[in-house]
Design a protein around this motif. Structure first.
Motif, PDB file in Angstrom:
ATOM      1  N   GLU A 110       3.399   6.868  -6.603  1.00 45.33           N
ATOM      2  CA  GLU A 110       2.600   8.008  -6.531  1.00 45.33           C
ATOM      3  C   GLU A 110       1.150   7.918  -7.119  1.00 45.33           C
ATOM      4  O   GLU A 110       0.717   8.765  -8.088  1.00 45.33           O
ATOM      5  N   LEU A 111       0.617   6.827  -6.858  1.00 48.88           N
ATOM      6  CA  LEU A 111      -0.667   6.394  -7.245  1.00 48.88           C
ATOM      7  C   LEU A 111      -1.433   6.413  -5.918  1.00 48.88           C
ATOM      8  O   LEU A 111      -1.816   5.518  -5.245  1.00 48.88           O
ATOM      9  N   PRO A 112      -2.113   7.773  -5.450  1.00 54.81           N
ATOM     10  CA  PRO A 112      -2.731   7.733  -4.255  1.00 54.81           C
ATOM     11  C   PRO A 112      -4.040   7.547  -4.063  1.00 54.81           C
ATOM     12  O   PRO A 112      -4.952   7.411  -3.138  1.00 54.81           O
ATOM     13  N   GLY A 113      -4.730   6.989  -5.364  1.00 55.32           N
ATOM     14  CA  GLY A 113      -6.139   6.316  -5.267  1.00 55.32           C
ATOM     15  C   GLY A 113      -6.529   5.316  -4.326  1.00 55.32           C
ATOM     16  O   GLY A 113      -7.646   5.117  -3.987  1.00 55.32           O
ATOM     17  N   THR A 114      -5.438   4.455  -4.174  1.00 59.33           N
ATOM     18  CA  THR A 114      -5.763   3.437  -3.147  1.00 59.33           C
ATOM     19  C   THR A 114      -5.371   3.936  -1.817  1.00 59.33           C
ATOM     20  O   THR A 114      -4.413   4.538  -1.455  1.00 59.33           O
ATOM     21  N   SER A 136       0.907  -1.257  -0.049  1.00 62.17           N
ATOM     22  CA  SER A 136       0.031  -0.013   0.017  1.00 62.17           C
ATOM     23  C   SER A 136       1.059   1.290   0.045  1.00 62.17           C
ATOM     24  O   SER A 136       0.541   2.175  -0.789  1.00 62.17           O
ATOM     25  N   ASP A 137       1.870   1.187   0.798  1.00 61.85           N
ATOM     26  CA  ASP A 137       2.758   2.245   0.788  1.00 61.85           C
ATOM     27  C   ASP A 137       3.549   2.617  -0.502  1.00 61.85           C
ATOM     28  O   ASP A 137       3.709   3.651  -0.793  1.00 61.85           O
ATOM     29  N   PHE A 138       3.936   1.522  -1.013  1.00 60.41           N
ATOM     30  CA  PHE A 138       4.787   1.394  -2.237  1.00 60.41           C
ATOM     31  C   PHE A 138       3.942   2.237  -3.153  1.00 60.41           C
ATOM     32  O   PHE A 138       4.259   2.870  -4.076  1.00 60.41           O
ATOM     33  N   ILE A 139       2.494   1.621  -3.493  1.00 61.42           N
ATOM     34  CA  ILE A 139       1.848   2.169  -4.451  1.00 61.42           C
ATOM     35  C   ILE A 139       1.549   3.528  -3.932  1.00 61.42           C
ATOM     36  O   ILE A 139       1.760   4.383  -5.268  1.00 61.42           O
ATOM     37  N   ARG A 140       1.328   4.162  -2.994  1.00 65.93           N
ATOM     38  CA  ARG A 140       0.811   5.573  -2.787  1.00 65.93           C
ATOM     39  C   ARG A 140       2.113   6.462  -2.764  1.00 65.93           C
ATOM     40  O   ARG A 140       1.943   7.397  -3.591  1.00 65.93           O
ATOM     41  N   HIS A 141       3.058   6.102  -2.120  1.00 61.43           N
ATOM     42  CA  HIS A 141       4.491   6.984  -1.806  1.00 61.43           C
ATOM     43  C   HIS A 141       5.317   7.019  -2.934  1.00 61.43           C
ATOM     44  O   HIS A 141       6.181   7.706  -3.421  1.00 61.43           O
ATOM     45  N   ARG A 183      -5.764  -7.260   0.027  1.00 60.54           N
ATOM     46  CA  ARG A 183      -5.138  -6.312   0.888  1.00 60.54           C
ATOM     47  C   ARG A 183      -3.748  -5.756   0.648  1.00 60.54           C
ATOM     48  O   ARG A 183      -3.032  -6.393   0.889  1.00 60.54           O
ATOM     49  N   SER A 184      -3.629  -4.433   0.105  1.00 60.07           N
ATOM     50  CA  SER A 184      -2.401  -4.230  -0.006  1.00 60.07           C
ATOM     51  C   SER A 184      -1.422  -3.827   1.332  1.00 60.07           C
ATOM     52  O   SER A 184      -0.403  -3.651   1.165  1.00 60.07           O
ATOM     53  N   CYS A 185      -2.267  -3.575   2.476  1.00 58.15           N
ATOM     54  CA  CYS A 185      -1.536  -3.387   3.574  1.00 58.15           C
ATOM     55  C   CYS A 185      -1.132  -4.646   4.149  1.00 58.15           C
ATOM     56  O   CYS A 185      -0.541  -4.783   5.117  1.00 58.15           O
ATOM     57  N   LYS A 202       3.735   0.446  11.097  1.00 55.97           N
ATOM     58  CA  LYS A 202       4.436  -0.114  10.125  1.00 55.97           C
ATOM     59  C   LYS A 202       5.470  -1.284  10.575  1.00 55.97           C
ATOM     60  O   LYS A 202       5.886  -1.148  11.769  1.00 55.97           O
ATOM     61  N   PRO A 203       5.641  -2.155   9.868  1.00 60.05           N
ATOM     62  CA  PRO A 203       6.583  -3.394  10.492  1.00 60.05           C
ATOM     63  C   PRO A 203       7.882  -2.871  10.894  1.00 60.05           C
ATOM     64  O   PRO A 203       8.483  -1.929   9.955  1.00 60.05           O
ATOM     65  N   ALA A 204       8.384  -3.605  11.677  1.00 53.82           N
ATOM     66  CA  ALA A 204       9.888  -3.267  12.044  1.00 53.82           C
ATOM     67  C   ALA A 204      11.013  -3.955  10.887  1.00 53.82           C
ATOM     68  O   ALA A 204      10.172  -4.808  10.237  1.00 53.82           O
ATOM     69  N   ALA A 205      11.781  -3.508  10.739  1.00 51.20           N
ATOM     70  CA  ALA A 205      12.833  -3.935   9.513  1.00 51.20           C
ATOM     71  C   ALA A 205      13.350  -5.603   9.901  1.00 51.20           C
ATOM     72  O   ALA A 205      13.200  -5.733  10.948  1.00 51.20           O
TER      73      ALA A 205
END
Lengths: 167, 285
Positions: free
Chosen positions: A34-38, A26-31, A60-62, B2-5
């Motif tokens: 730069e696809l913040p629609g998710t 989820s963070d990869f997609i958003r940040h 679930r992308s999270c 967020k998960p730890a490394a």
């Protein structure tokens, strides 16, 4: 920890990145992409807002790490519709008031996309089951169910059937 | 949140995966539908994740003659939809109606679910009723543990740190085996407040081979041997079922939590068990 190189397809476009293993999809997609629609709601797999399609299946992308998507085909809300026009499922949500604040909508659309790809003419029970893992705090769900039923009809009638696959 | 490394390994062969389990703080990542939330909350902080998703030939649900075998990477969605399960284990299909939601079932694996051993999880109860056999593999070999010996407590199983549950083998029930399943939860897909599952056979009008398990009411899913021995050899009867359920409700040891009291959970055992037994009798042939 060392970053890992990944190579994947997002909304039909090849993407390559170096990601730390702990980065959630989820963070990869958003940040990173730069696809913040998710949208990220609960970040522990309960709300369904962050649902995306991974190799055609809603997930679930999270609850996935970006590093796990090496070689995968990802579909996000940005990949629905084409050239600024709405996908028939989006159109149906618009027409039937299937959203108010819109926070849950990307996840709902992903759930609906998966459902309608498998069951072009779902019963109300099947629609309720399909969205049971997606929380909406505005609509009370009834308009979403109506929207998905209307979307099913649009897709069956061939309005933009070609676009379903791209999402 | 967020998960730890952690160090990430994604082996391509089972041997390589098993070799990586030598470190006690390594965890296997299969579907990740329980582990990743725990990591997001930092309830779990493994130093190394061994991602088994790229291992070949573990995503099967297959007919093996007397049994159905399910591999470590068989997703819940795949098990739920499989013909083998529909044909031989209708009790699993009934339970799946209560298990998670489609996006979670698309990723989560049945074997991972069993290893997680959540006290409120349905499949640990079902696997004990079906007396499934679990193959635990390690770098030094493999052993088979029956489900009734696998679950030890809350999130606690017989699996050692260097072992991986590679296969689940479930014997097909004898012809005429009846089954029942009931659950109460706040919402479908949420944690069970009480799950009751049973199978039995009827022999000349008498109950035989009764197997009864509960989940959500003890530290882990549990077979109720006292209930089973009270049923075996008896003719099915409403009063018998009520008595067995009343004893079971006293035998379990549920805890209070914010959503539901221990007393209510005991009431659920008392209420659901007769329904489950009645359904099992009606479906036995």
């Amino acid at each position: 920890m060392d970053k890992v190189a990944i190579n994947l397809t997002v909304n039909g476009r090849n993407r390559q990145a170096l990601v730390p293993p702990r980065m959630l999809l989820s963070d990869f997609i958003r940040h990173e992409l730069e696809l913040p629609g998710t949208h990220v709601g609960c970040e522990h797999g309960v709300c369904g807002s962050c649902n995306v399609l991974v190799d055609g299946k809603a997930v679930r992308s999270c609850l996935m790490f970006a590093v796990q998507t090496d070689g995968a085909r990802i579909g996000t809300i940005e990949g629905m519709g084409a050239d600024g026009s709405l996908h028939p499922i989006q159109e149906a949500f618009w027409e039937e008031h299937g959203l108010q604040c819109g926070f849950c909508t990307p996840g709902m659309l992903v759930a609906a996309t998966e459902l309608l790809a498998e069951k072009p003419d779902p019963s109300e029970e099947e629609i309720r089951e399909a969205i049971s893992g997606n929380l909406c705090r505005c609509t009370g769900y009834e308009f979403i169910i109506k929207a998905i039923r209307s979307a099913a009809q649009k897709l069956r009638e061939g309005n933009g059937a070609a676009q379903t696959e791209s999402a | 949140m967020k998960p730890a490394a952690f160090e990430y390994e994604c082996p391509q062969q089972l041997d390589a995966a098993l070799a990586l389990l030598n470190d006690a703080n390594s965890r296997i990542l299969a579907g990740g539908q329980s582990l990743v939330p725990m990591m997001n909350f930092r309830l779990a902080t493994p130093s190394r994740l061994v991602d088994i998703n790229k291992l070949p030939d573990l995503d099967y649900v297959r007919d093996a003659g007397d049994a159905v075998e399910i591999g470590a990477l068989a997703r819940h969605a795949q098990v739920y939809a499989s013909n083998e399960v529909a044909q031989h284990f209708p009790i699993m299909k009934a339970a799946y109606e209560w298990i998670a939601h489609s996006a979670v079932r698309n990723r989560g694996t049945l074997c991972g679910n069993l290893c997680h051993a959540d006290p409120a999880s349905e499949m640990p109860a079902i696997m004990q009723v079906l007396e499934a056999q679990l193959t635990l593999s390690s770098a030094s070999g493999a052993r088979v543990v029956v489900a009734t010996d696998f679950f030890k407590g809350s999130y606690e199983t017989a699996i050692a740190a260097d072992e991986m549950l590679t296969m689940l083998s479930i014997s097909k029930p004898a012809p005429g085996t009846g089954w029942g399943f009931e659950e109460v939860a706040m919402r479908k897909g949420d944690y069970a407040w009480c799950t009751v599952a049973a199978t039995l056979q009827l022999s000349s009008g008498k109950i035989a081979s009764a197997r009864v398990a509960v989940s959500g009411v003890d530290a882990c899913a549990t077979r109720l041997s006292d209930a089973e021995s009270s049923l075996d050899g008896q003719a099915p009867d409403t009063e018998l079922f009520a008595n067995v359920a009343a004893s079971a409700a006293l035998a379990v040891d549920p805890a209070d939590n914010v959503a539901v009291s221990a007393d209510y959970r005991r009431d659920l055992v008392r209420t659901l068990m007769p329904r489950v037994l009645q359904a099992a009798v009606e479906s036995a042939g």
